[in-house]
Design an enzyme around this catalytic site. Structure first.
Site, PDB file in Angstrom:
ATOM      1  N   ASP A 298      28.567  22.262   3.671  1.00  0.00           N
ATOM      2  CA  ASP A 298      28.476  23.003   4.935  1.00  0.00           C
ATOM      3  C   ASP A 298      29.486  22.492   5.952  1.00  0.00           C
ATOM      4  O   ASP A 298      29.504  21.303   6.264  1.00  0.00           O
ATOM      5  CB  ASP A 298      27.059  22.896   5.505  1.00  0.00           C
ATOM      6  CG  ASP A 298      26.873  23.736   6.758  1.00  0.00           C
ATOM      7  OD1 ASP A 298      27.342  24.891   6.777  1.00  0.00           O
ATOM      8  OD2 ASP A 298      26.273  23.240   7.723  1.00  0.00           O
TER       9      ASP A 298
ATOM     10  N   ASP B 188      32.446  29.044   9.754  1.00  0.00           N
ATOM     11  CA  ASP B 188      31.106  28.661   9.319  1.00  0.00           C
ATOM     12  C   ASP B 188      30.915  29.058   7.864  1.00  0.00           C
ATOM     13  O   ASP B 188      30.800  30.238   7.549  1.00  0.00           O
ATOM     14  CB  ASP B 188      30.056  29.334  10.200  1.00  0.00           C
ATOM     15  CG  ASP B 188      28.640  28.864   9.900  1.00  0.00           C
ATOM     16  OD1 ASP B 188      28.478  28.021   8.988  1.00  0.00           O
ATOM     17  OD2 ASP B 188      27.707  29.333  10.561  1.00  0.00           O
TER      18      ASP B 188
END
Length: 476
Positions: A356, A155
């Site tokens: 992201d 992440d």
């Protein structure tokens, strides 16, 4: 085949049209592509289980990075043996629901509501979590002494590293045995008085041990104590890595042992290793439905020569996020008329463009999305349309087609570089019969998020010490 040649051209290519950038340089790039419909559907619905043994997974070639670096495999989550969504439409629907939660969470964080957060050199291999309703990718690392191999979600928008731990008061199902710290010779709890505990968001104290708690926007969470532990990445053994030992965990991480935070904060794995790596890391997200794997590498030796480098922007409100400068968008070789101000990160921390790995579909401010969509629709007017699906309002019925000719989509980066995407990075199948949708969506705020579908197959590198993000120069 023409298709494979075209798919390999995404940066500084020599085909088609030239355009003048804001820097005054003429950069050629392809304006259209012959998109293989049949192959895309076949790849999307096909599952590729991983090798059954750890030895097969971590073969010698997967750990050989560039000189002075270590490399790990990066794979789609639907390659893992714990997959339980075998129906493509269910996998897709769940992924889009998870994606909506992710986007809402990122937006809340940019507004300062962190408590409501959604849910020497080396490297590792990465996997994607399509079938569990998320867009995350997985790596496999060793935790403890002796090392216990674990699948971890990566992440880039999160800082903490954590694994599920025994005794587990509440744990979701994971594919490997839950980590037992009592069996690790290197496990050491972090006391409340430690300066490390002060760096942990939402930290607390329990019986003298530093507590942590992370809440994700979809209702997922992890709670437990902080510890220092040995982590094995590829063939490198890294000691005293701060990790969360989660005794109470819930959420969409099913199959993975925990989360590997790669954000820009001090508690992420990137931040903790910055003294050895200079904050440099690089990843390539594997394309959906292929048998190949992507990669995640750490260290300055992994930074590619010839990449297009864009300044890395920082937002003090959310130091974990990686912002880049974007000046515009293009369709079919023509820049879409959108003001640069739409993508600007303001002094107050509003707007901007975030890279992201956890968001699947790129989100754009409504005015930018509408302009991009309309330009794409105008150049695909000859293709049969289909009803809207999930978050997508621009879809096509390509059932019966083998190939179609579509315009390319490009990102105009600050400094004059142009990143042109292959069609599979913006035209995706949403069912088994040949319905494809334009894989962009409007953002409810001024924040733009470049998702992992648009990042697939492109080597993306972060040079933290010098403040740059690099794209390319080759597919990986």
């Amino acid at each position: 085949m023409l298709l494979h040649i075209l798919l390999s051209l995404f940066f500084f290519t020599t085909s088609a049209t030239q355009t003048n950038t804001s820097a005054g340089h003429a950069i050629p790039f392809p304006t259209h592509e012959h998109f293989n419909v049949k192959e895309s559907v076949s790849q999307a619905i096909k599952l590729h289980p991983l090798p059954k043994t750890q030895e097969e997974f971590n073969d010698e070639s997967s750990n050989k990075g560039k000189e002075g670096s270590w490399k790990l495999k990066l794979l789609h989550r639907d390659k893992l043996a714990f997959s339980h969504f075998t129906d493509f439409r269910r996998r897709f629907g769940s992924r889009m629901k998870r994606d909506a939660h992710r986007v809402a969470a990122l937006i809340r964080r940019t507004r300062g509501k962190s408590a409501e957060y959604e849910v020497e050199e080396f490297g590792v291999e990465v996997v994607s979590g399509m079938d569990q309703g998320s867009g995350e990718y997985f790596v496999r690392i060793g935790v403890g002494s002796p090392a216990k191999n674990q699948y971890m979600v990566i992440d880039s928008g999160s800082d903490i590293v954590w694994v599920q731990c025994q005794p587990c008061n509440q744990c979701y199902h994971q594919s490997d045995p839950v980590f037992d710290p009592s069996l690790s010779a290197s496990f050491a709890g972090v006391p409340c008085s430690s300066t490390l505990c002060d760096q942990v968001d939402n930290s607390g104290c329990n019986s003298g041990r530093c507590k942590y708690e992370v809440m994700y926007g979809d209702g997922s969470y992890t709670k437990g104590t902080m510890a220092l532990e040995t982590v094995t990445i590829g063939r490198s053994v890294v000691r005293n890595v701060a990790i969360g030992c989660g005794n109470s965990n819930r959420g969409m991480f099913t199959g993975a042992a925990g989360l590997l935070g790669l954000g820009g904060g001090s508690m992420s794995l990137v931040g903790q290793l910055s003294g050895q790596t200079g904050g440099a890391f690089s990843y390539c997200l594997v394309s959906r439905g292929t048998e190949s794997s992507g990669s995640l590498e750490f260290g300055r030796g992994v930074l590619p020569v010839g990449a297009a480098w864009v300044p890395l922007l920082r937002n003090p409100r959310v130091p974990s996020f990686y912002y880049i400068g974007l000046s515009g968008l293009g369709v079919g070789g023509t820049q879409v008329p959108i003001s640069e101000d739409v993508f600007r990160l303001t002094e107050l921390g509003d707007g901007g463009v975030v890279m992201d790995t956890g968001t699947a579909v790129t989100r754009l401010p409504t005015v930018a999305y509408a302009a991009l969509r309309d330009a794409f629709m105008m150049q695909t007017a000859s293709l049969p349309r289909a009803p809207s699906v999930s978050i997508f309002d621009t879809c096509y019925d390509l059932n019966g087609f083998v190939t179609v000719r579509v315009p390319t989509v490009s990102f105009f980066l600050m400094g004059g570089s142009i990143l042109t995407l292959p069609a599979k990075n913006f035209l995706i199948p949403v069912d088994e019969r040949g319905t494809f949708c334009f894989a962009f969506a409007p953002s409810p705020t001024g924040l733009s998020i470049i998702g992992n579908i648009q990042q697939e197959g492109i080597q993306i590198s972060f040079d933290g010490s010098n403040g740059f993000v690099g794209f390319g120069p080759n597919i990986c």
